[in-house]
Motif scaffolding. Sequence first.
Motif, mmCIF file in Angstrom:
data_model
loop_
_atom_site.group_PDB
_atom_site.id
_atom_site.type_symbol
_atom_site.label_atom_id
_atom_site.label_comp_id
_atom_site.label_asym_id
_atom_site.label_seq_id
_atom_site.Cartn_x
_atom_site.Cartn_y
_atom_site.Cartn_z
ATOM 1 N N SER A 1 -0.250 3.867 -12.730
ATOM 2 C CA SER A 1 -1.284 4.194 -11.743
ATOM 3 C C SER A 1 -2.055 5.467 -12.076
ATOM 4 C CB SER A 1 -0.705 4.242 -10.334
ATOM 5 O OG SER A 1 0.043 5.403 -10.165
ATOM 6 N N MET A 2 -1.507 6.329 -12.940
ATOM 7 C CA MET A 2 -2.269 7.523 -13.300
ATOM 8 C C MET A 2 -2.992 7.372 -14.634
ATOM 9 S SD MET A 2 0.347 10.428 -11.941
ATOM 10 C CE MET A 2 -0.618 11.891 -12.285
ATOM 11 N N ARG B 1 -3.999 -1.102 -19.861
ATOM 12 C CA ARG B 1 -3.962 -2.310 -20.690
ATOM 13 C C ARG B 1 -2.856 -2.201 -21.725
ATOM 14 N NH1 ARG B 1 -9.522 -2.943 -21.226
ATOM 15 N NH2 ARG B 1 -9.345 -1.508 -22.944
ATOM 16 N N ASN C 1 5.235 14.501 -15.918
ATOM 17 C CA ASN C 1 6.494 14.941 -15.316
ATOM 18 C C ASN C 1 7.721 14.402 -16.025
ATOM 19 O OD1 ASN C 1 4.996 16.203 -13.469
ATOM 20 N ND2 ASN C 1 5.520 14.909 -11.744
ATOM 21 N N HIS D 1 0.108 -0.988 -8.271
ATOM 22 C CA HIS D 1 -1.119 -1.237 -7.514
ATOM 23 C C HIS D 1 -2.046 -2.112 -8.336
ATOM 24 C CE1 HIS D 1 -0.279 1.468 -4.370
ATOM 25 N NE2 HIS D 1 -0.400 2.568 -5.070
ATOM 26 N N GLU E 1 5.251 2.470 -10.478
ATOM 27 C CA GLU E 1 3.833 2.839 -10.617
ATOM 28 C C GLU E 1 3.560 3.520 -11.953
ATOM 29 O OE1 GLU E 1 1.566 4.357 -7.451
ATOM 30 O OE2 GLU E 1 3.027 3.791 -5.926
ATOM 31 N N HIS F 1 0.838 -1.207 0.000
ATOM 32 C CA HIS F 1 0.000 0.000 0.000
ATOM 33 C C HIS F 1 0.871 1.255 0.000
ATOM 34 C CE1 HIS F 1 0.609 0.842 4.275
ATOM 35 N NE2 HIS F 1 0.567 -0.463 4.443
ATOM 36 N N ASN F 2 0.221 2.427 -0.176
ATOM 37 C CA ASN F 2 0.965 3.687 -0.201
ATOM 38 C C ASN F 2 1.770 3.817 1.092
ATOM 39 O OD1 ASN F 2 -1.896 4.822 -1.706
ATOM 40 N ND2 ASN F 2 0.031 5.216 -2.679
ATOM 41 N N GLN G 1 5.919 7.512 -12.415
ATOM 42 C CA GLN G 1 4.465 7.467 -12.331
ATOM 43 C C GLN G 1 3.752 8.484 -13.226
ATOM 44 O OE1 GLN G 1 3.034 8.499 -8.412
ATOM 45 N NE2 GLN G 1 1.106 7.473 -8.749
ATOM 46 N N ASN G 2 4.174 9.735 -13.128
ATOM 47 C CA ASN G 2 3.377 10.795 -13.737
ATOM 48 C C ASN G 2 3.801 11.061 -15.180
ATOM 49 O OD1 ASN G 2 2.077 13.160 -14.468
ATOM 50 N ND2 ASN G 2 2.196 14.004 -12.399
ATOM 51 N N LEU H 1 -4.135 -5.138 1.307
ATOM 52 C CA LEU H 1 -4.108 -5.250 -0.151
ATOM 53 C C LEU H 1 -5.299 -6.044 -0.649
ATOM 54 C CD1 LEU H 1 -0.356 -5.882 -0.902
ATOM 55 C CD2 LEU H 1 -1.691 -3.865 -1.442
ATOM 56 N N ASP H 2 -5.648 -5.782 -1.884
ATOM 57 C CA ASP H 2 -6.744 -6.495 -2.508
ATOM 58 C C ASP H 2 -6.253 -7.780 -3.146
ATOM 59 O OD1 ASP H 2 -8.995 -5.178 -2.000
ATOM 60 O OD2 ASP H 2 -9.112 -4.075 -3.897
ATOM 61 N N ASP I 1 -5.799 5.663 -17.424
ATOM 62 C CA ASP I 1 -7.140 5.084 -17.444
ATOM 63 C C ASP I 1 -7.024 3.599 -17.815
ATOM 64 O OD1 ASP I 1 -6.792 4.975 -20.192
ATOM 65 O OD2 ASP I 1 -7.989 6.751 -20.582
ATOM 66 N N PRO I 2 -8.137 2.851 -17.692
ATOM 67 C CA PRO I 2 -8.050 1.394 -17.907
ATOM 68 C C PRO I 2 -7.429 1.029 -19.258
ATOM 69 C CG PRO I 2 -10.208 1.977 -17.062
ATOM 70 C CD PRO I 2 -9.487 3.268 -17.310
ATOM 71 N N LYS I 3 -7.737 1.818 -20.278
ATOM 72 C CA LYS I 3 -7.192 1.523 -21.597
ATOM 73 C C LYS I 3 -5.673 1.715 -21.589
ATOM 74 C CE LYS I 3 -7.840 2.759 -26.429
ATOM 75 N NZ LYS I 3 -7.188 4.035 -26.828
#
Lengths: 272, 286
Positions: free
Chosen positions: A168-169, A176, A91, A199, A165, A40-41, A87-88, A239-240, A171-173
């Motif tokens: 993590s930012m 994928r 950036n 995640h 990560e 987790h975070n 991640q970003n 966690l899931d 969308d689902p597409k």
Amino acid sequence: MENKAIEISEIEFGYYKDQTIFSNLSLDVNVGEYVCVIGHNGSGKSTLAKLLVGLNEVRKGEIKIFGQVLNEENIYSLRKKIGIVFQNPDNQFIGSTVRDDIAFGLENACVKHEDMEEIIHEYAKKVNMEEFLDKEPGNLSGGQKQRVAIAGTLAMNPSLLIMDESTSMLDPKGKREIRELTNMLRQENKKLTIISITHDIDEALQADRVIVINQGEVVLNDKPEVVFKNEEKLKEVKLDIPFSYKLNQVLNKNNIKVDSVDFEGLVKELCQ
Amino acid sequence: MPVVFSHLNYIYSIKTPMEFSALKDINLQIEDNSFTMIVGHTGSGKSTLVQQINALLIPTSGIVDVNGIVVDCNVKKLKNIKELRKGVGLVFQFPEYQLFEETVLKDVSFGPKNFGVDNKKATELAKEALNLVGIDESLFDKSPFELSGGQKRRVAIAGVITLKPKVLILDEPTAGLDPQGSREMMKLFTKIKEQGTTIIMITHDMDNVIRYGTDVVVLAKGELIKKCRPYELFLDQDSFNSLSIDEPLVIKMAKRLNQNGYHISLENVIDIDSLVQEIKKEKRYE
């Protein structure tokens, strides 16, 4: 031929004096392995990535990258073997066009201009962004930007790819797209080692190995099918578990006996 | 309070070579105290749409009516703009980037002070909001920049809800959070909704849409494609395929089972537990 890409032994680390993120962490990653690190975070995942590329130094213990102990002298030569995607997407876009962005690393490495054009095309094609070479970052989706970041990293021909990560930012597409790209890269280059800090449980399902980190300690370290069966432990570290594993459990708790932990298997069992 | 769009168009950089029509003839009513999810591709107009609601963007033509306060293109200087913005809270994507004050408490009380509330009352409101989002009192005097990512986001959201907006707009509030953090965030919004607030949330997470949404609005290329109950979105395979919306796995499973002789009502499937309850209703498990 070295068969370990990463050997972390008994490291201790914290960003400032009174802080301890890792007190005694050890783990190995083999050459050619695809490992997902989940937690987790605030569990220490991203700190681990920073230590691996030598952005921060460990207090105790050592980190070996392809057999060499990471230190101030070899950090620059080792970094040539390591690519990292953050991640970003906004950036890490450096160039004003996709072409410039992929070229950035090559320019720094003093690659000849004639060769550069060829390399750029090769990697833009690999991430399926060839037709966007002259486009500006503002006109790209998050997934496209991350693919360009990956192309720029791959153009440097790393032996170890670290993804911190990276989806993590998106969308689902976008997620994928990056998952599919990762799979393709592995098929193409069996020696490429990938560490993905994520995640995205669906991504972790595809990995060779899943390492679960909590409060700076490795709590689970095994094949995804073993890790995700350990619901208790995962719950403990907040966690899931993937959909099909969870459905299996809830069905069994409700006295509907099933064995499968995959989607199609469950459909089959429920429809017998 | 309800939000009504009528014949609303929005064009960016109008009368320039960069002119771009972001919203086209939107007619839409968002119900009072609903949890309305806004979905659609990147670039479909979701963010442009919600920014009309508190007049950050003024319609090129057409109107948006927020509980009687009407915003249209003729408004040069909106008289009731303060009134409107008091009632409509907007939380941008990654709101933690907007934190700026020295302490958590100061940051959260900035909003009410800005609306002319006196210091004492502003602090009181800030404490109340921080309490609601689950930020412990021990953190009030810390710098917001020392907090973890999830905590920062809670503080940023607290800053928006201090004045108890009647409409709360959230732009992908769970992006980048871990599963646990994301669930807690959704619980928080449900709690705010229960206090009578209308929640409008932009999201890509279809699991959240079916689990928490009362309504869903689908946009594509600036046009309103559909407004319906969340489960209705997945009744017609072709239509959601063409919108490239991901089908939640619980819905996918329910449909596969139905193809094989089950009689699951999709309306009742919002998560794994409800799916299993539906499965249990089948004759074979009686």
